[in-house]
Design a protein around this motif. Sequence first.
Motif, mmCIF file in Angstrom:
data_model
loop_
_atom_site.group_PDB
_atom_site.id
_atom_site.type_symbol
_atom_site.label_atom_id
_atom_site.label_comp_id
_atom_site.label_asym_id
_atom_site.label_seq_id
_atom_site.Cartn_x
_atom_site.Cartn_y
_atom_site.Cartn_z
ATOM 1 N N LEU A 1 -13.765 -24.952 65.557
ATOM 2 C CA LEU A 1 -14.118 -24.129 66.745
ATOM 3 C C LEU A 1 -13.856 -22.555 66.455
ATOM 4 O O LEU A 1 -14.583 -21.644 66.684
ATOM 5 C CB LEU A 1 -13.891 -24.346 68.070
ATOM 6 C CG LEU A 1 -14.689 -25.680 68.538
ATOM 7 C CD1 LEU A 1 -13.996 -26.080 69.973
ATOM 8 C CD2 LEU A 1 -15.998 -25.514 68.748
ATOM 9 N N VAL A 2 -12.555 -22.447 66.037
ATOM 10 C CA VAL A 2 -11.995 -20.755 65.904
ATOM 11 C C VAL A 2 -12.908 -20.177 64.637
ATOM 12 O O VAL A 2 -13.085 -18.897 64.657
ATOM 13 C CB VAL A 2 -10.646 -21.151 65.582
ATOM 14 C CG1 VAL A 2 -10.409 -21.643 64.135
ATOM 15 C CG2 VAL A 2 -9.861 -19.612 65.697
ATOM 16 N N ASP A 3 -13.548 -20.956 63.903
ATOM 17 C CA ASP A 3 -14.281 -20.460 62.762
ATOM 18 C C ASP A 3 -15.612 -19.941 63.128
ATOM 19 O O ASP A 3 -16.337 -19.003 62.630
ATOM 20 C CB ASP A 3 -14.491 -21.501 61.753
ATOM 21 C CG ASP A 3 -13.369 -21.944 61.074
ATOM 22 O OD1 ASP A 3 -12.513 -21.302 60.644
ATOM 23 O OD2 ASP A 3 -13.439 -23.051 60.687
ATOM 24 N N LEU A 4 -15.857 -20.133 64.537
ATOM 25 C CA LEU A 4 -17.087 -19.765 65.364
ATOM 26 C C LEU A 4 -16.857 -18.597 66.226
ATOM 27 O O LEU A 4 -17.958 -18.323 66.923
ATOM 28 C CB LEU A 4 -17.821 -20.824 65.980
ATOM 29 C CG LEU A 4 -18.316 -21.922 65.095
ATOM 30 C CD1 LEU A 4 -18.851 -23.330 65.752
ATOM 31 C CD2 LEU A 4 -19.162 -21.823 63.739
ATOM 32 N N THR B 1 -11.575 -24.854 76.428
ATOM 33 C CA THR B 1 -10.386 -25.825 76.209
ATOM 34 C C THR B 1 -9.353 -25.086 75.164
ATOM 35 O O THR B 1 -8.294 -24.912 75.337
ATOM 36 C CB THR B 1 -10.527 -27.112 76.095
ATOM 37 O OG1 THR B 1 -11.513 -27.651 77.243
ATOM 38 C CG2 THR B 1 -9.472 -27.976 75.978
ATOM 39 N N ALA B 2 -10.213 -24.592 73.936
ATOM 40 C CA ALA B 2 -9.554 -24.245 72.775
ATOM 41 C C ALA B 2 -9.254 -22.708 73.054
ATOM 42 O O ALA B 2 -8.738 -22.162 72.135
ATOM 43 C CB ALA B 2 -10.500 -24.311 71.715
ATOM 44 N N GLY B 3 -9.392 -21.899 74.152
ATOM 45 C CA GLY B 3 -9.218 -20.576 74.532
ATOM 46 C C GLY B 3 -9.926 -19.538 73.684
ATOM 47 O O GLY B 3 -9.281 -18.562 73.572
ATOM 48 N N ILE B 4 -11.189 -19.858 73.419
ATOM 49 C CA ILE B 4 -11.826 -19.369 72.471
ATOM 50 C C ILE B 4 -13.498 -18.636 73.159
ATOM 51 O O ILE B 4 -13.880 -19.456 73.844
ATOM 52 C CB ILE B 4 -12.492 -19.865 71.094
ATOM 53 C CG1 ILE B 4 -11.212 -20.596 70.482
ATOM 54 C CG2 ILE B 4 -13.296 -18.852 70.289
ATOM 55 C CD1 ILE B 4 -11.667 -21.254 69.287
ATOM 56 N N TYR B 5 -13.334 -17.300 73.545
ATOM 57 C CA TYR B 5 -14.606 -16.628 73.777
ATOM 58 C C TYR B 5 -15.671 -16.894 72.899
ATOM 59 O O TYR B 5 -15.473 -16.672 71.755
ATOM 60 C CB TYR B 5 -14.244 -15.232 74.195
ATOM 61 C CG TYR B 5 -15.563 -14.465 74.552
ATOM 62 C CD1 TYR B 5 -15.872 -14.580 75.604
ATOM 63 C CD2 TYR B 5 -16.135 -13.883 73.690
ATOM 64 C CE1 TYR B 5 -17.199 -13.937 76.180
ATOM 65 C CE2 TYR B 5 -17.428 -13.287 74.080
ATOM 66 C CZ TYR B 5 -17.860 -13.185 75.333
ATOM 67 O OH TYR B 5 -19.088 -12.723 75.554
ATOM 68 N N ARG B 6 -16.805 -16.954 73.232
ATOM 69 C CA ARG B 6 -17.968 -17.018 72.517
ATOM 70 C C ARG B 6 -19.166 -16.274 73.296
ATOM 71 O O ARG B 6 -19.239 -16.303 74.482
ATOM 72 C CB ARG B 6 -18.352 -18.466 72.242
ATOM 73 C CG ARG B 6 -19.045 -19.278 73.240
ATOM 74 C CD ARG B 6 -19.698 -20.390 72.775
ATOM 75 N NE ARG B 6 -20.181 -21.144 73.505
ATOM 76 C CZ ARG B 6 -21.752 -21.952 73.694
ATOM 77 N NH1 ARG B 6 -21.998 -22.009 72.275
ATOM 78 N NH2 ARG B 6 -22.057 -22.860 74.562
ATOM 79 N N HIS B 7 -20.090 -15.638 72.297
ATOM 80 C CA HIS B 7 -21.167 -14.899 72.763
ATOM 81 C C HIS B 7 -22.313 -15.603 72.791
ATOM 82 O O HIS B 7 -22.876 -15.910 71.491
ATOM 83 C CB HIS B 7 -21.067 -13.698 72.223
ATOM 84 C CG HIS B 7 -22.189 -12.675 72.648
ATOM 85 N ND1 HIS B 7 -22.649 -12.513 73.798
ATOM 86 C CD2 HIS B 7 -23.401 -11.856 71.560
ATOM 87 C CE1 HIS B 7 -23.696 -11.714 73.757
ATOM 88 N NE2 HIS B 7 -24.155 -11.280 72.656
ATOM 89 N N VAL B 8 -22.738 -15.837 73.880
ATOM 90 C CA VAL B 8 -24.200 -16.646 73.904
ATOM 91 C C VAL B 8 -25.065 -15.646 74.315
ATOM 92 O O VAL B 8 -25.400 -15.078 75.516
ATOM 93 C CB VAL B 8 -24.429 -17.695 74.950
ATOM 94 C CG1 VAL B 8 -25.730 -18.321 75.000
ATOM 95 C CG2 VAL B 8 -23.166 -18.585 74.776
#
Length: 286
Positions: free
Chosen positions: A175-178, A202-209
């Motif tokens: 997931l961190v790769d994304l 859960t992974a503590g990663i923000y993502r931009h939708v």
Amino acid sequence: MPQPESSFTRAAARCYVAQSALSHSIKNLETEIGVALFHRTSRRVELTPAGIAFLASARKSLRFAERAVTDAAEAEGNVRGRLSVGAIPTVTAVDVLSTLKVFRELHPDVSINFQISGSDEIESAIIRGDVDVGFLGLPENRSPRGVDSQLLSSDRLVAVVSNEHPLAKQGEIQLVDLAEETFADFPAGTPAREESDLAFATAGIYRHVAFESMAVNLSLDLVIHNLAITLLPALFVPDTLPLTSLPITDGPSRVEYLAWSNFSPSPAAKAFLELTNARQRETPSE
């Protein structure tokens, strides 16, 4: 279930009767029951609180009357009536359209309605009695609510990227790769979106939708044009498009369910459930 019209003229046209006859019948009904069912103005007609309550019970009465006819037919070995099926746009466990085709051939006296929607909407429609059978896709930590159901399959989500995307040359990713990617996804708050949001949170990663839509083809077009990436069930991604599917080691999974009313399914619904189960059992050997 059709929504009420806000015009006697449109309602009369939908019922194939004269507007004056419809207005007269409603006026007689209001006189008989002693309450006003509609607020009337020169421009608009709206249900009164009494009308809203009457409509709900009237719809139930119509369903019970229709059910009486189909139950009588079933007693003679015939399946009649209506079948309403709802499905998420990414069903992989069952070929829904071919199953509907076989069902129509087996039961030509059944009128079929089919709609694509989100799992929450389908669940609610089954509970209301507007949908008989639904195909749901839910996160691993969420089971169907208020309906009877059976698990059909589970499938890991994969990252879908354009063949031109830098990640396309990689194999398995995390997931961190994304984290820096722009996503196309289902609307926020839907179960289809929840499974992905939960995994990133859960992974503590923000993502931009940046792009939200229930139309999977639109999301895939955005990916093909390298405007976004998306997450989809591995078995759903078509291999005929210029796309690359990347397994995600810590990615989310989606569980598919077959769902139906927990209150006396109709003969048509029971026949469709039986056919769906039979065809799913045949799939591995086809």
